[in-house]
Scaffold this motif. Structure first.
Motif, short mmCIF file in Angstrom:
data_model
loop_
_atom_site.label_atom_id
_atom_site.label_comp_id
_atom_site.label_asym_id
_atom_site.label_seq_id
_atom_site.Cartn_x
_atom_site.Cartn_y
_atom_site.Cartn_z
N PRO A 103 14.86 5.99 -16.57
CA PRO A 103 14.93 4.64 -17.58
C PRO A 103 14.37 3.57 -16.78
O PRO A 103 14.31 3.50 -15.64
N LYS A 104 14.02 2.58 -17.68
CA LYS A 104 13.58 1.11 -17.13
C LYS A 104 14.63 0.42 -16.06
O LYS A 104 16.04 0.58 -16.71
N ALA A 105 14.32 0.19 -14.99
CA ALA A 105 15.18 -0.21 -13.93
C ALA A 105 15.58 -1.81 -14.45
O ALA A 105 14.66 -2.46 -14.65
N PRO A 106 16.78 -2.30 -13.93
CA PRO A 106 17.06 -3.64 -14.10
C PRO A 106 16.14 -4.64 -13.06
O PRO A 106 15.64 -4.08 -11.96
N GLU A 107 15.91 -5.61 -13.44
CA GLU A 107 14.98 -6.42 -12.83
C GLU A 107 15.58 -6.87 -11.36
O GLU A 107 16.89 -7.08 -11.12
N ASP A 108 14.86 -6.36 -10.38
CA ASP A 108 15.48 -6.80 -8.70
C ASP A 108 14.78 -7.99 -8.21
O ASP A 108 13.66 -8.56 -8.16
N THR A 109 15.86 -8.82 -7.80
CA THR A 109 15.46 -10.35 -7.35
C THR A 109 15.17 -10.40 -6.05
O THR A 109 14.77 -11.26 -5.14
N ARG A 110 15.37 -8.96 -5.31
CA ARG A 110 15.12 -9.24 -3.75
C ARG A 110 13.50 -9.28 -3.69
O ARG A 110 12.69 -8.88 -4.29
N SER A 111 13.12 -9.10 -2.29
CA SER A 111 11.70 -8.73 -2.01
C SER A 111 11.63 -7.87 -0.69
O SER A 111 12.46 -7.71 -0.25
N SER A 112 10.47 -7.54 -0.89
CA SER A 112 10.19 -6.56 0.22
C SER A 112 8.77 -7.01 1.16
O SER A 112 7.97 -7.18 0.57
N ALA A 113 8.99 -6.68 2.28
CA ALA A 113 7.82 -6.77 3.15
C ALA A 113 7.11 -5.42 3.50
O ALA A 113 7.67 -4.35 3.71
N ILE A 114 5.84 -5.23 2.78
CA ILE A 114 4.98 -4.09 2.79
C ILE A 114 3.98 -4.13 4.06
O ILE A 114 3.29 -5.04 4.09
N LEU A 115 4.14 -3.23 5.08
CA LEU A 115 3.65 -3.09 6.34
C LEU A 115 2.70 -2.01 6.49
O LEU A 115 3.10 -0.84 5.89
N GLY A 116 1.76 -2.31 7.30
CA GLY A 116 1.06 -0.99 7.85
C GLY A 116 0.38 -0.20 6.75
O GLY A 116 -0.20 -0.28 5.87
N ARG A 117 0.91 1.27 7.04
CA ARG A 117 0.30 2.21 6.36
C ARG A 117 0.89 2.32 4.88
O ARG A 117 -0.03 2.70 3.73
N SER A 118 1.83 1.87 4.69
CA SER A 118 2.38 1.62 3.36
C SER A 118 1.47 0.64 2.59
O SER A 118 1.32 0.94 1.41
N LEU A 119 1.11 -0.24 2.97
CA LEU A 119 0.16 -1.45 2.54
C LEU A 119 -1.02 -0.67 2.23
O LEU A 119 -1.46 -0.77 0.94
N ALA A 120 -1.70 0.07 3.18
CA ALA A 120 -2.89 0.76 2.86
C ALA A 120 -2.70 1.63 1.63
O ALA A 120 -3.54 1.79 0.67
N PHE A 121 -1.72 2.38 1.21
CA PHE A 121 -1.28 3.40 0.49
C PHE A 121 -1.28 2.65 -0.92
O PHE A 121 -2.06 3.03 -1.99
N LEU A 122 -0.82 1.38 -0.98
CA LEU A 122 -0.59 0.67 -2.36
C LEU A 122 -1.93 0.02 -2.47
O LEU A 122 -2.37 -0.12 -3.78
N ALA A 123 -2.66 -0.21 -1.68
CA ALA A 123 -3.87 -0.94 -1.71
C ALA A 123 -4.97 0.08 -2.23
O ALA A 123 -5.77 -0.25 -3.18
N ASN A 176 4.78 -9.95 1.86
CA ASN A 176 5.91 -10.00 1.56
C ASN A 176 5.83 -10.48 -0.07
O ASN A 176 4.99 -11.04 -0.41
N VAL A 177 6.47 -9.38 -1.06
CA VAL A 177 6.40 -9.81 -2.39
C VAL A 177 7.64 -9.68 -3.13
O VAL A 177 8.78 -8.86 -2.39
N LEU A 178 8.02 -10.23 -3.98
CA LEU A 178 8.99 -10.07 -4.86
C LEU A 178 9.21 -8.70 -5.56
O LEU A 178 8.13 -8.35 -5.90
N ASN A 179 10.16 -7.85 -5.38
CA ASN A 179 10.19 -6.71 -5.92
C ASN A 179 9.82 -6.48 -7.38
O ASN A 179 9.22 -5.56 -7.90
N ALA A 180 10.33 -7.84 -8.34
CA ALA A 180 10.17 -7.57 -9.60
C ALA A 180 8.66 -7.83 -9.89
O ALA A 180 8.19 -7.17 -10.77
N ASP A 181 7.82 -8.63 -8.93
CA ASP A 181 6.32 -8.66 -9.00
C ASP A 181 5.87 -7.23 -8.77
O ASP A 181 4.87 -6.91 -9.23
N LEU A 182 6.20 -6.68 -7.43
CA LEU A 182 5.93 -5.37 -7.10
C LEU A 182 5.97 -4.45 -8.21
O LEU A 182 5.13 -3.43 -8.67
N ALA A 183 7.15 -4.53 -8.95
CA ALA A 183 7.44 -3.34 -10.00
C ALA A 183 6.31 -3.61 -11.27
O ALA A 183 5.92 -2.64 -11.74
#
Length: 415
Positions: free
Chosen positions: A34-54, A102-109
């Motif tokens: 189901p569509k998740a509610p908007e998350d106002t938190r942010s997340s720091a994306i580092l290292g291998r995780s960033l490479a995976f998303l890129a 660092n990115v807002l979770n809502a923007d990353l979603a």
């Protein structure tokens, strides 16, 4: 009965990234969530995780909605007898322009959703999964509308109370901390200069992480009763309190958006797989928002699962593949969970030898560049403290290549 190669259950950030990665690898994938509610938190994306998303196009889809993290600073604000010196971890010291973003979770979603929409062999059904049957031959997921779908592999990314994990009978250990996290975003008068500062206080870390412009996200770990009082303060008083907590390093601050509270706790499962089932993200592990490890650990789950599924393309849910996934993720999950737990408890500890040990460790990192560089590399990529950062990471976050990078990359892959 309908059939897919892989079904991912759970539409959070880690689950969506896993489904996107599997689809990009060529698997016929269904994302049930189901569509998740908007998350106002942010997340720091580092290292291998960033490479995976890129590699999946997600970082490009973010556009300007991200801020680089060039420096991470730890400030001892405990006010105790043995005070550790301030320690700065600079990405330039390990040949990178930034540790990550660092990115807002809502923007990353939204960026993930945009990439999902352009991926041909990924179907999204906004339905929760209500049932799961597992056997050596196949898995069957029952959606809330009664539809049954068979698959070679089911990925449970449905949160720390995962119904899929419960249906498989995988036990988990839960624990709680006497703390609450206050999470909000602020605007401030001075430029953060891509520096994140973590103040270690007697109730837990107070962390400022850069956002685009003169904005930052705040994760403020506090005693639950005090947290309740703080969020009920008038905005002007709360803004002054936040600025004081940061020792005015960013000048005056103003609250930018809603304020949320989260009780702190953790969990860890007895195993990350069952027949035709793999756990990803908070379905497998959860801990406090300290050290930028939570989502990064989930994204490393996703990256590892996609890679191993590609290596077992004829049967992505085979017993051998799942055994390799469980064994490969065990060390990373255990070390990060233990590290975050130890750091958090050390701040609450009144025991003098413990205070001395913690202060001594930070002092050593501040005084010894090789130890500091080891900690930075290990924080970005598990195992890289010993063999160096892989070239793929330098490619995605603007590192400078050296003559030994190719050798280090080969050694990292072997390990």
């Amino acid at each position: 009965m309908q059939r897919r190669q892989i079904i991912v259950v759970g539409g959070g950030l880690a689950g969506t990234a896993t489904a996107l990665g599997l689809a990009a690898a060529g698997f016929d994938t269904l994302l049930a969530a189901p569509k998740a509610p908007e998350d106002t938190r942010s997340s720091a994306i580092l290292g291998r995780s960033l490479a995976f998303l890129a590699e999946l196009g997600v970082v490009d889809a973010l556009g300007e909605n991200k801020a680089p993290l060039a420096v991470m600073r730890i400030v001892d604000d405990l006010g105790r007898l043995f005070r550790a010196p301030t320690v700065e971890f600079k990405a330039s010291q390990v040949g990178l322009s930034a540790f990550g973003i660092n990115v807002l979770n809502a923007d990353l979603a939204r960026a993930l959703e945009a990439c999902v929409a352009s991926t041909g062999n990924l179907e999204v059904r906004p339905l929760a999964a209500r049932g799961l049957m597992l056997s050596d031959e196949r898995a069957v997921v029952t959606l809330e509308d009664g539809t049954e779908i068979g698959a070679d592999l089911v990925v449970a990314a449905d949160g720390r109370r995962s119904p899929m994990r419960e249906a498989a009978g995988i036990g988990s250990r839960q624990w709680s901390y006497p703390q609450t996290a206050i999470v909000l975003n602020v605007q401030h008068g001075r430029d953060h200069r891509s520096v994140s500062t973590e103040f270690h206080t007697r109730t837990g870390p107070f962390t400022q992480v850069p956002l685009p412009g003169r904005r930052s996200s705040i994760v403020w770990v506090e005693d639950p009763k005090l947290a309740e009082l703080y969020v009920d303060l008038k905005p002007e008083k709360l803004e002054t309190t936040i600025a004081e907590k940061m020792h005015w390093i960013l000048g005056d601050v103003s609250i930018d958006g809603p304020i949320a509270r989260y009780p702190l706790g953790g969990s860890r499962v007895e195993r990350m797989t069952d027949a035709r089932l793999a756990l990803v993200g908070e379905a497998a592990h959860a801990f406090p928002p300290i050290g930028a490890q939570g989502l990064n650990l989930g994204l490393r789950d996703a990256e590892a699962l996609v890679r191993l599924a590609e290596e077992s393309r004829d049967d992505p849910g085979s017993r051998l593949m799942l055994r390799r996934y469980d064994a490969g993720r065990r060390g990373d999950v255990a070390s990060r969970t233990a590290g975050v737990d130890l750091l958090n408890r050390s701040l609450l500890m009144g025991f003098l030898p413990g205070q001395i040990a913690r202060s001594g460790t930070l002092a050593a990192m501040g005084l010894l560049p090789p130890l500091r560089q080891f900690a930075m590399r290990e924080g970005l990529v598990p195992g890289a403290g010993f063999v160096g950062l892989p070239r793929s990471l330098r490619k995605w976050i603007g590192g400078q290549e050296t003559g030994g990078d190719r050798v280090e990359e080969q050694r990292h892959r072997r390990n």
